[in-house]
Design a protein around this motif. Structure first.
Motif, short mmCIF file in Angstrom:
data_model
loop_
_atom_site.label_atom_id
_atom_site.label_comp_id
_atom_site.label_asym_id
_atom_site.label_seq_id
_atom_site.Cartn_x
_atom_site.Cartn_y
_atom_site.Cartn_z
N HIS A 137 -45.99 17.26 -8.20
CA HIS A 137 -44.76 16.48 -8.01
C HIS A 137 -43.55 17.27 -8.50
N GLY A 184 -40.36 18.17 -6.39
CA GLY A 184 -39.01 17.84 -6.85
C GLY A 184 -38.13 19.09 -6.86
N SER A 222 -34.30 12.73 -4.50
CA SER A 222 -35.38 13.19 -5.38
C SER A 222 -36.71 12.62 -4.90
N VAL A 223 -37.79 13.04 -5.56
CA VAL A 223 -39.13 12.55 -5.22
C VAL A 223 -39.20 11.03 -5.35
#
Lengths: 376, 255
Positions: free
Chosen positions: A11, A15, A45-46
């Motif tokens: 992740h 990101g 963003s994620v």
């Protein structure tokens, strides 16, 4: 394709990719949950991604559902297509104003921003390639499409599952992204939630190099291949496509056209959601005083009466003639015009037809395999 | 050059469509600059005598007196544009067309013998020649400005008669009907900008039938969304029940 080895990111790395693109001035567009659908919109963003959501799709049916895991890309294509950004639904072409010595015409300047598309599926890469042929590779280049398309950064995502109306395997357009991307991700779901990254361009390699990553190991590649194989194995629809051009052109008076016309709403939804349909109408407007005028371009559809209006009336006034025009263009005449099919098997026209008219089922019926639909 | 004279006329209606003209706010000065507002009782008591270059006609014909008055309006108007569902289709009051209006007057009024009304509510085009019809309940003010700008500059107005679905797609709304919410968008004339679906509501059909509506097919879908026969009858029996495709579809359902 290139010499860059595959890598694996977390992740955090994902990101980093989004942040890196934004830092380079890209406007990042990707999947978001909005109004109970997964649409394409700005991504910062994620956290904006639809973690843990999927969709349930059938003819004329779409629902978002919770997944049992936290997959970021565990859905299939939704109501939007990337053409929304590359070929905008509404565009002012120019504005004219009356001046003391005549008229001043000002063309609309093209946007300076560059797009980065996040989570483009293989069928969508093929759809973009088809619109590239239409807008960029013919005798007349569309400057508006060109300005948006050139420099656009594409992060593809390989499908780990197919949707209920998907049939990319029938159209040879997926589910594995083979080309036309800068980076390609495969979501690895399991104890470690990671993403296998394949590199498709030098700038993709440069972006990847700037984020935390590790080299992909054999089991990562195997897990990714399994995910794609799973998608390949659960296509919601199938359509025999090798002879469909000849089939349709030999059946222009088939009674099935009357049958589909009885169901078709002529609402135009199929053309609007189709990622390759490109038709537009041009409208001129002026202000009340007659001192300023504008020319606008907006998406049009072969299902409207205005579309085939010439002196004396609309050439295709019946629903039968309009549905036949759309389907024979998409699957048959497109081949003669542009060298490929106009269909990428994304299934949007099936899902987003309010009454669930299924192009794969119509082909089967014309083929004489009536009674069964295109369901796998 | 003389400014064109504009008149706004009211027949049986709620006034909402004429109010769209006053609702133009920012553009109202431009309207006043482009035309002479010669007759507009909703806005001003000042009356400039006819004839008028453009007449906007709101409302339907429901009384013998109005049926006569409409002819005097037509005689004074170079261009006659109807605005709204009452004027183009007879409005919600056209529901009387399928009932006995005498029973209504007896139920509603203490002295029904004072009421002089017709058995039907009919659109303007049923009585006089109409140059252009602007749909909607109420009309969309941007479309009204577009129609005025077009007529003042002798061009065809851009008021497409395709489905509301096209407008949903242009603004990026994910189809509510496919998400299970009953919606008349696929059979309804565009023009509102697809407001209701943008707020997760189905279309109510305020702009009347689109150019080539297939209401029987849509009704099968609406039934699958859970609408019963009575609901189906009622959903087509609103402001545009006077339009044949809606009236016929309403008649196919019910009881």
């Amino acid at each position: 394709m290139n010499d860059h080895a595959a890598a694996v990111i977390t992740h955090e790395g994902l990101g980093g990719l989004i942040a890196g693109l934004r830092a380079e001035g890209f406007r990042v567009i990707g999947p978001r949950l909005r109004d109970q659908a997964i649409v394409y919109d700005d991504i910062e963003s994620v956290a904006d991604l639809p973690a843990g959501w999927t969709d349930e799709q059938e003819g004329g049916h779409y629902r978002v559902r919770r997944r049992e895991d936290a997959a970021l890309f565990g859905y299939n294509v939704g109501p939007h297509a990337w053409k929304r950004f590359l070929h905008p639904p509404l565009l002012r072409l120019w504005r004219a104003e009356r001046s003391a010595d005549g008229m001043t015409v000002t063309a609309t300047s093209e946007p300076a921003e560059r797009y980065a598309f996040l989570a483009v599926r293989s069928c969508e890469l093929h759809a973009i390639a088809i619109q590239d042929r239409v807008f960029l590779q013919g005798p007349y280049v569309d400057p508006h499409y060109k300005a948006r398309r050139e420099g656009a950064f594409i992060v593809a995502v390989n499908c780990g599952q197919a949707g209920g109306t998907c049939f990319c395997t029938s159209m040879n357009t997926g589910p594995k992204a083979e080309e036309g991307f800068d980076l390609s991700l495969t979501e690895l779901l399991g104890d470690r939630h990671e993403f296998l990254v394949e590199v498709g361009s030098e700038r993709g390699a440069a972006l990847l190099a700037a984020v935390p990553h590790r080299p992909a190991e054999r089991q990562d590649a195997a897990q990714a291949a399994n995910a794609v194989a799973r998608a390949e194995g659960n296509m919601g629809r199938h359509m025999r496509s090798d002879d469909v051009r000849e089939l349709l052109l030999a059946n222009l008076e088939h009674p099935r056209w009357d049958d589909v016309a009885e169901r078709c709403l002529t609402c135009g939804n199929c053309t609007m959601v189709c990622p390759t349909c490109f038709c537009t109408a041009v409208e001129d407007e002026n202000d009340l005083a007659g001192n300023a005028a504008e020319r606008k371009r907006r998406w049009d559809s072969c299902f409207t009466m205005d579309f085939s209006y010439i002196h004396g009336g609309s050439v295709r006034s019946s629903g039968r003639s309009r549905y036949r025009q759309w389907m024979t263009h998409k699957l048959a005449n497109w081949v003669d015009q542009f060298g490929t099919s106009g269909c990428v098997g994304c299934g949007r026209c099936i899902t987003w037809c309010p009454v669930g008219i299924d192009i794969t089922e119509e082909v089967r019926a014309i083929r004489g395999e009536g009674g069964s639909d295109g369901r796998a | 050059m003389r400014k064109p004279k504009l008149a706004v006329w009211k027949f049986a209606s709620c006034d909402g469509c004429q109010l769209s003209l006053l609702d133009c706010e920012d553009e109202l000065l431009a309207v006043a600059g482009a035309v002479e507002i010669a007759y507009f009782p909703e806005a001003t008591r000042g009356v400039v005598r006819g004839p008028y270059d453009v007449s906007l006609v709101e409302g339907s014909v429901t009384t013998p007196h109005d049926a006569e008055r409409l002819h005097t309006v037509r005689r004074q108007s170079r261009t006659l544009i109807t605005i709204g569902a009452c004027a183009t289709a007879g409005g919600i009051q056209a529901l009387r067309n399928f009932k006995d209006v005498r029973e209504f007057t007896q139920a509603v009024y203490a002295r029904p013998d004072f009421i002089d009304t017709l058995a039907t509510s009919t659109p303007i085009k049923a009585h006089v020649n109409v140059d252009f019809e602007l749909h909607g309940c109420p009309i969309n003010k941007h479309q009204l400005l577009e129609v005025l700008a077009a007529f003042l500059n002798a061009r065809k107005p851009n008021t497409p008669s395709h489905s509301v679905c096209v407008e949903c797609k242009l603004r990026g709304t994910a189809c509510v009907l496919v998400r299970g919410i009953p919606c008349l968008g696929p059979v309804t004339h565009a023009g509102c900008g697809a407001i209701c679906p943008a707020y997760n509501r189905g279309c109510y059909g305020c702009f009347g039938p689109m150019e080539t509506p297939n209401a029987p097919s849509l009704s099968r879908k609406l039934a699958a969304c859970g609408m019963g026969e009575r609901d189906l009858q009622r959903v087509y029996s609103t402001f545009n029940v006077g339009e044949l495709p809606f009236r016929e579809e309403a008649a196919r359902h019910g009881s």
